[in-house]
Design a protein around this motif. Structure first.
Motif, mmCIF file in Angstrom:
data_model
loop_
_atom_site.group_PDB
_atom_site.id
_atom_site.type_symbol
_atom_site.label_atom_id
_atom_site.label_comp_id
_atom_site.label_asym_id
_atom_site.label_seq_id
_atom_site.Cartn_x
_atom_site.Cartn_y
_atom_site.Cartn_z
ATOM 1 N N UNK A 1 0.836 -1.215 0.000
ATOM 2 C CA UNK A 1 0.000 0.000 0.000
ATOM 3 C C UNK A 1 0.864 1.255 0.000
ATOM 4 N N UNK A 2 1.925 1.217 0.799
ATOM 5 C CA UNK A 2 2.825 2.367 0.877
ATOM 6 C C UNK A 2 3.467 2.650 -0.486
ATOM 7 N N UNK A 3 3.899 1.598 -1.154
ATOM 8 C CA UNK A 3 4.515 1.766 -2.472
ATOM 9 C C UNK A 3 3.506 2.328 -3.483
ATOM 10 N N UNK A 4 2.267 1.850 -3.406
ATOM 11 C CA UNK A 4 1.236 2.351 -4.330
ATOM 12 C C UNK A 4 0.938 3.824 -4.057
ATOM 13 N N UNK A 5 0.916 4.168 -2.783
ATOM 14 C CA UNK A 5 0.587 5.549 -2.415
ATOM 15 C C UNK A 5 1.744 6.493 -2.731
ATOM 16 N N UNK A 6 2.972 5.980 -2.636
ATOM 17 C CA UNK A 6 4.150 6.825 -2.849
ATOM 18 C C UNK A 6 5.096 6.153 -3.846
ATOM 19 N N UNK B 1 28.614 -6.933 -12.367
ATOM 20 C CA UNK B 1 28.665 -6.021 -13.510
ATOM 21 C C UNK B 1 27.271 -5.740 -14.071
ATOM 22 N N UNK B 2 26.303 -6.536 -13.689
ATOM 23 C CA UNK B 2 24.945 -6.350 -14.200
ATOM 24 C C UNK B 2 24.016 -5.667 -13.209
ATOM 25 N N UNK B 3 24.573 -5.109 -12.115
ATOM 26 C CA UNK B 3 23.714 -4.571 -11.048
ATOM 27 C C UNK B 3 22.752 -3.491 -11.566
ATOM 28 N N UNK B 4 23.261 -2.628 -12.426
ATOM 29 C CA UNK B 4 22.422 -1.546 -12.951
ATOM 30 C C UNK B 4 21.253 -2.114 -13.763
ATOM 31 N N UNK B 5 21.600 -3.058 -14.619
ATOM 32 C CA UNK B 5 20.592 -3.689 -15.458
ATOM 33 C C UNK B 5 19.575 -4.452 -14.599
ATOM 34 N N UNK B 6 20.083 -5.193 -13.607
ATOM 35 C CA UNK B 6 19.197 -5.961 -12.725
ATOM 36 C C UNK B 6 18.237 -5.024 -12.002
ATOM 37 N N UNK B 7 18.765 -3.900 -11.511
ATOM 38 C CA UNK B 7 17.894 -2.952 -10.802
ATOM 39 C C UNK B 7 16.833 -2.387 -11.748
ATOM 40 N N UNK B 8 17.183 -2.171 -13.016
ATOM 41 C CA UNK B 8 16.183 -1.676 -13.979
ATOM 42 C C UNK B 8 15.085 -2.721 -14.179
ATOM 43 N N UNK B 9 15.475 -3.982 -14.252
ATOM 44 C CA UNK B 9 14.479 -5.047 -14.433
ATOM 45 C C UNK B 9 13.562 -5.154 -13.214
ATOM 46 N N UNK B 10 14.173 -5.073 -12.032
ATOM 47 C CA UNK B 10 13.376 -5.199 -10.805
ATOM 48 C C UNK B 10 12.415 -4.030 -10.667
ATOM 49 N N UNK B 11 12.876 -2.836 -11.032
ATOM 50 C CA UNK B 11 12.003 -1.661 -10.970
ATOM 51 C C UNK B 11 10.840 -1.798 -11.936
ATOM 52 N N UNK C 1 9.870 3.499 -5.314
ATOM 53 C CA UNK C 1 10.164 2.283 -6.085
ATOM 54 C C UNK C 1 11.637 1.858 -5.957
ATOM 55 N N UNK C 2 12.567 2.796 -6.106
ATOM 56 C CA UNK C 2 13.992 2.433 -6.021
ATOM 57 C C UNK C 2 14.317 1.876 -4.630
#
Ligand code: HEM
Length: 398
Positions: free
Chosen positions: A258-263, A345-355, A267-268
């Motif tokens: 609920x918190x994520x939906x409200x704010x 080395x894929x942390x940035x990409x992984x974070x984009x996918x998770x977001x 997301x990050x």
């Protein structure tokens, strides 16, 4: 007793109470088979990030486990199994190939893929989060990154399914035989793909590596095969499992959803908390080639050392009330992507996918698990944590 044993079914199901005990009573612990288990955040960072803790011994151990054949021919040359200077050489080849332009393009593609995958599912009001959404998103991302045509994804999936179990110490002889056959076919496929990229460079990572090493000493096809295989295995089950673990955490903590939906600006932070709370990579192993001292415990030359990132992420010295899932945290980054010289080395990409995944899923109203917690089945792996399947329901929309 024999001490901590990550293969114990109770540990595989829920390792966190065991980690809590180790963190409190024996943070550098000699466990089953004489293997050393490291749990504190600072110690895990040391083990994962420093050259004194090497990978060559693990490579040789694993190579003898799977025996001769395509598996060890390809994988023993990958970045995961090298110490310096070979490790640094491969890292400086792969790292810069993730150009800002490629990352930007991938960001847009990932958002698009997540939306496209969800569109037909919205009408159904139910799905298996793993099979219908997380896995296809991760697979599409890694194959786009490597410039593989979409039509080859089913083959890639089949090879991965057969190869992945051989990367774990729990691999059975039958699994190893299947993995050898699959790796043979996968390497053949990559040989052709690389030849094609040499003729017709594209906007992908393999083309970028060929380009970067043009001139005097062009990169060999074998090095490219090893790197492509490494990226496939580093980068898609990890993401799939992490999406599953993260969504499961939200299903069990509806107020956080609920918190994520409200704010939605959170997301990050939500992605970081999912990585911390239930990391898809729980452990990484090393062998040491000289006696050394880790926070007061003497480790002998030749010792196998397993750094438990899953435990470091619950270290009470770093995280207040570490067993609480709370997307508002702003403490240290999770140890889930490793550290130092081998930081993912894929942390940035992984974070984009998770977001992208979490952002889309949070938009589904009445999101719920469709099976009781006791029926969830975890993958049979000590390194990688994730549910095999996660049926969910939500309000169907036309
Ligand atoms: C290394 C975790 C996704 C590529 C690592 C390491 C960890 C990790 C813990 C260090 C291993 C060690 O120290 O032994 C994760 C997690 C992911 C993820 C949790 C997803 C949630 C990805 C993706 C890619 C990738 C998407 C590529 C597209 C790599 C590579 C390395 C690596 C190439 C080797 C780095 C080196 O040895 O220098 N990852 N990873 N990873 N990861 Fe990831």
């Amino acid at each position: 007793g024999a001490g901590f044993d990550p293969v114990d079914p109770a540990v595989l199901r829920d390792p966190y109470p065991y980690y809590a005990w180790l963190l409190r009573h024996d943070p550098v612990h000699r466990g089953a088979n004489g293997i050393w288990y490291v749990t504190r955040y600072d110690d895990v960072r040391t083990v994962l990030g420093e050259a004194r803790f090497g990978r060559a011994g693990i490579r040789d151990f694993w190579a003898s486990l799977v025996g001769p054949g395509p598996l060890s021919e390809v994988l023993r040359h990958t970045i995961f199994f090298q110490d310096d200077p070979d490790h640094e050489r491969l890292r400086s080849l792969i790292g810069p190939a993730f150009t800002p332009r490629l990352i930007r393009r991938m960001g847009a593609e990932i958002e698009q893929t997540a939306r496209d995958l969800l569109r037909p599912l919205r009408r159904r009001g139910e799905m298996d989060l793993v099979d219908d959404f997380a896995y296809p998103l991760a697979l599409a991302t890694i194959s786009t990154l490597l410039g593989m045509p979409a039509r080859d994804r089913d083959a890639l999936r089949a090879w991965s399914v057969d190869i992945a179990p051989t990367l774990d110490l729990l691999a059975s002889p039958e699994e190893i035989a299947r993995g050898q056959a699959a790796m043979g076919q996968f390497a053949e496929y990559l040989t052709e793909l690389i030849a094609e990229r040499r003729r017709n460079p594209g906007d992908d990572l393999i083309s970028a590596m060929i380009e970067a090493t043009g001139g005097q000493r062009p990169i060999t096809t074998n090095a490219l095969i090893g790197t492509a295989v490494a990226l496939v295995f580093a980068g898609h089950d990890t993401v799939t499992n992490q999406i599953g673990n993260g969504v499961l955490a939200f299903l069990r903590h509806p107020r956080q959803l609920e918190l994520l939906r409200a704010e939605p600006d959170r997301l990050a932070g939500a992605v970081e908390e999912c990585l911390r709370y239930d990391s898809s990579v729980q452990s990484n192993s090393r062998q040491i080639s000289a006696d050394l001292d880790l926070s007061g415990t003497k480790l002998p030359e030749g010792a196998f050392v397993v750094a438990l990132a899953g435990a470091a992420n619950r270290d009470p010295a770093q995280f207040t009330d570490p067993d609480r899932f709370d997307i508002r945290r702003s403490e240290r980054p999770p140890m889930s992507f490793g550290a130092g010289m081998r930081f993912c080395l894929g942390a940035l990409l992984a974070r984009m996918e998770l977001k992208a995944a979490l952002g889309q899923l949070a938009g589904l109203a009445e999101l719920r698990a469709a099976v009781p917690a006791g029926e969830l089945v975890y993958r049979r792996s000590t390194m990688f944590r994730g549910v095999v399947s996660l049926p969910i329901t939500f309000a169907a929309t036309p």
